[in-house]
Write an enzyme that holds these catalytic residues in place. Structure first.
Site, mmCIF file in Angstrom:
data_model
loop_
_atom_site.group_PDB
_atom_site.id
_atom_site.type_symbol
_atom_site.label_atom_id
_atom_site.label_comp_id
_atom_site.label_asym_id
_atom_site.label_seq_id
_atom_site.Cartn_x
_atom_site.Cartn_y
_atom_site.Cartn_z
ATOM 1 N N GLU A 108 -0.147 69.901 -60.246
ATOM 2 C CA GLU A 108 -1.249 69.269 -60.977
ATOM 3 C C GLU A 108 -1.917 70.249 -61.934
ATOM 4 O O GLU A 108 -2.347 69.872 -63.018
ATOM 5 C CB GLU A 108 -2.234 68.672 -59.980
ATOM 6 C CG GLU A 108 -1.620 67.476 -59.249
ATOM 7 C CD GLU A 108 -2.405 66.997 -58.050
ATOM 8 O OE1 GLU A 108 -2.647 65.785 -57.946
ATOM 9 O OE2 GLU A 108 -2.787 67.843 -57.206
ATOM 10 N N GLU A 128 2.603 65.453 -51.186
ATOM 11 C CA GLU A 128 1.480 65.032 -50.358
ATOM 12 C C GLU A 128 1.809 63.872 -49.422
ATOM 13 O O GLU A 128 1.326 63.817 -48.281
ATOM 14 C CB GLU A 128 0.281 64.642 -51.255
ATOM 15 C CG GLU A 128 -0.487 65.811 -51.829
ATOM 16 C CD GLU A 128 0.058 66.329 -53.137
ATOM 17 O OE1 GLU A 128 -0.650 67.063 -53.832
ATOM 18 O OE2 GLU A 128 1.227 66.007 -53.479
#
Length: 253
Positions: A108, A128
């Site tokens: 990210e 995740e």
């Protein structure tokens, strides 16, 4: 900055190095605050043209520091988000130089940058979901803007990693460097520094902001931003340098 982060400047290029190799540069509070501070300095200093974000020890960033998280620390900076970057990237260009792993929050961070140079052995992913979590620091929103939606969906739902060749094939990264990624990122940075500062800054702004402009307003909105480029002293200097067959000397105005 502390030992978790090092910041160096040379010839208008700021190099920000995440420096927690023992934890694969997992993002903690002090590192995030240091990145935010460095980016504030980047945008405030006319002598600085762009930044490179990289990691030491052969890894870019493996995501959030879970040990810090369990101590109650947050690697989120108010107004700037995770890592001091994802919600508010700098006005000036920023290049990610990725060695090893860019995972979870590390990916990210990478996709919040404007350009990416990766080493040939780099791996990318938002794993995740494998932990019952979701990539909430921009991965789920930015990836579909940057790569095909089905590929973004695959990364998010499987949590699997991809390699540099596949990442390059659909434009997640710009270049693959056979040696350390920083070498390639520095070469790319020098190509940008050779250009007019105002032209570079406004070009980045239009590319980013126009994604959200209504189609029937795009030309009008662009026309409010472009005059500062075409009426600038650097625009005249660029034209003069071309006519005189010499390198331009930019004033940044």
């Amino acid at each position: 900055m502390g030992s978790d982060l090092s910041v160096e400047t040379l010839d208008g290029i700021m190099t920000i190095s995440m420096n927690r190799p023992e934890s694969r540069n997992a993002m903690n509070k002090s590192m995030a605050e240091g990145i935010a501070e460095a980016l504030d300095r980047l945008d405030a200093d006319p002598a600085l043209r762009l930044a490179i974000l990289t990691g030491s020890g052969g890894t870019f960033c493996s995501g959030m520091d879970l040990k810090g998280f369990l101590r109650g620390e947050s690697p989120v900076v108010e107004g700037r988000g995770f890592g001091g970057l994802v919600m508010k990237p700098p006005v000036k260009p920023i290049i990610a130089a990725v060695d090893g792993y860019a995972l979870a929050g590390g990916l990210e961070l990478m996709i919040a940058c404007d350009l990416v140079v990766a080493s040939a052995d780099a791996k990318f992913g938002i794993p995740e979901a494998k932990r019952g979590l979701a990539a909430g620091a921009g991965g789920l929103m930015r990836l579909p803007d940057q790569i095909p939606t089905r590929v973004a969906m695959e990364l998010a739902l499987t949590g699997n990693f991809i390699d540099a060749e596949r990442a390059l094939s659909f434009g997640l990264i710009n270049r693959i460097e056979q040696g350390p990624a920083l070498n390639g990122a520095m070469a790319l940075a020098q190509e940008i520094v050779a250009n007019g500062p105002v032209a570079v800054r406004v070009s980045k702004q239009i590319i980013q902001e126009s994604r959200g402009w209504p189609l029937d307003e795009r030309w009008d909105r662009q026309n409010t931003l472009l005059p500062q480029v075409f009426t600038s002293p650097d625009a005249r200097e660029g034209a003069s340098a071309f006519a005189e067959k010499r390198k331009p000397v930019w004033s940044g105005s």
